[in-house]
Scaffold this motif. Sequence first.
Motif, mmCIF file in Angstrom:
data_model
loop_
_atom_site.group_PDB
_atom_site.id
_atom_site.type_symbol
_atom_site.label_atom_id
_atom_site.label_comp_id
_atom_site.label_asym_id
_atom_site.label_seq_id
_atom_site.Cartn_x
_atom_site.Cartn_y
_atom_site.Cartn_z
ATOM 1 N N GLN A 61 9.709 12.593 -38.791
ATOM 2 C CA GLN A 61 10.505 11.736 -37.911
ATOM 3 C C GLN A 61 9.686 11.290 -36.705
ATOM 4 O O GLN A 61 9.589 10.102 -36.401
ATOM 5 N N ARG A 74 15.343 7.853 -34.419
ATOM 6 C CA ARG A 74 15.976 9.181 -34.449
ATOM 7 C C ARG A 74 17.482 8.967 -34.481
ATOM 8 O O ARG A 74 18.072 8.518 -33.499
ATOM 9 N N GLY A 79 19.539 13.733 -35.897
ATOM 10 C CA GLY A 79 18.167 13.537 -35.454
ATOM 11 C C GLY A 79 17.544 14.787 -34.877
ATOM 12 O O GLY A 79 16.355 15.047 -35.075
#
Length: 118
Positions: A61, A74, A79
């Motif tokens: 990520q 995100r 997230g």
Amino acid sequence: MADDPLESLRRLCLALPETTERLSHGEPTWFVRGRKAFVMYADHHHDDRLAFWCAAPPGVQEALVAESPERFFRPPYVGHRGWLGVHLDVPQDWAEIAEIVTDAYRSVAPKSLVALLT
């Protein structure tokens, strides 16, 4: 891939072993063995963008968001667990999306199912 991002994403997800689809939080979501979500479609879910959210290996990520924030983000709620958001309202490389979806599957699927991937 087809012009409809949902249909393209659906084909990628359902091609993986023992994957099912059902609505979760009002959006199409794909699960491994009906229990563990690995991809969630986000049709203007909490913002004005078309996207999907998916499980991701550690560090992915952060790396993708830093590299290409116009394509990756995100996502809210998940997230903080490392899930990746992928915008679908910008040009996409569907071969790369296929890799991201497969990595999401690998992140949550049991080893016995991961071993079935070629």
